[in-house]
Design an enzyme around this catalytic site. Sequence first.
Site, short mmCIF file in Angstrom:
data_model
loop_
_atom_site.label_atom_id
_atom_site.label_comp_id
_atom_site.label_asym_id
_atom_site.label_seq_id
_atom_site.Cartn_x
_atom_site.Cartn_y
_atom_site.Cartn_z
N LYS A 36 40.11 36.86 33.03
CA LYS A 36 39.65 38.10 31.70
C LYS A 36 38.73 38.26 32.65
O LYS A 36 37.57 38.78 32.11
CB LYS A 36 39.49 37.77 30.64
CG LYS A 36 40.42 36.79 29.74
CD LYS A 36 40.26 36.76 28.17
CE LYS A 36 41.28 36.28 27.08
NZ LYS A 36 41.80 36.96 28.03
N CYS A 37 39.12 39.00 34.39
CA CYS A 37 38.01 38.81 35.02
C CYS A 37 37.93 39.89 35.77
O CYS A 37 39.23 41.22 35.56
CB CYS A 37 37.12 37.82 35.95
SG CYS A 37 36.15 38.36 37.13
N GLY A 38 36.52 41.28 36.11
CA GLY A 38 36.82 42.44 36.61
C GLY A 38 37.62 42.01 37.85
O GLY A 38 37.92 42.64 38.68
N THR A 40 40.37 39.86 38.26
CA THR A 40 41.60 39.81 38.41
C THR A 40 42.81 39.96 39.13
O THR A 40 43.12 38.67 39.38
CB THR A 40 41.65 38.77 36.80
OG1 THR A 40 40.55 38.23 35.97
CG2 THR A 40 43.20 38.12 36.57
#
Length: 160
Positions: A36-38, A40
């Site tokens: 759920k990371c920018g 990803t």
Amino acid sequence: MSDSIYDFQMPMSNGEVKEFSDYKGKVLLIVNTASKCGFTPQYDGLQALYKKYKSQGLEILGFPCDQFGHQEPGSDSEIEQFCSLNFNVDFPLFKKSDVNGKNASPLYEFLKTQAPGVLGSKSVKWNFTKFLVNKEGKVMGRYAPKTKPEAIQKDIEALL
């Protein structure tokens, strides 16, 4: 403290323990990941590198980590399913682990000592920090989270 990356063993997402001595003679790209990371979408780039260079001896090792903004909240099986369904990831994923702090995995303590970050900092700053290891097990470089996998391609090719 270990002298060689080949002294380590780490649990994989399915619970099986992987001996790093199995990777002797391979080039390794070790990455702490999050779903759920920018960053990803870098899974796409990592998978493309893996597909392109696996037959030449590249292994990409994913280490899910929930230490940065709670961006990897799922269980190991949920993470594996997410990576497979959304990014067709088929490189090895390991059990969720810490990369910093008192519970940091010994592997990450080794990597951070071998390849310190900016201004000699040891800690991993965010998800998708990448460590490149040559065929002899020497840590050759550390790449920032914003460094896209394709930007590392030339360095990987030089080691293969």
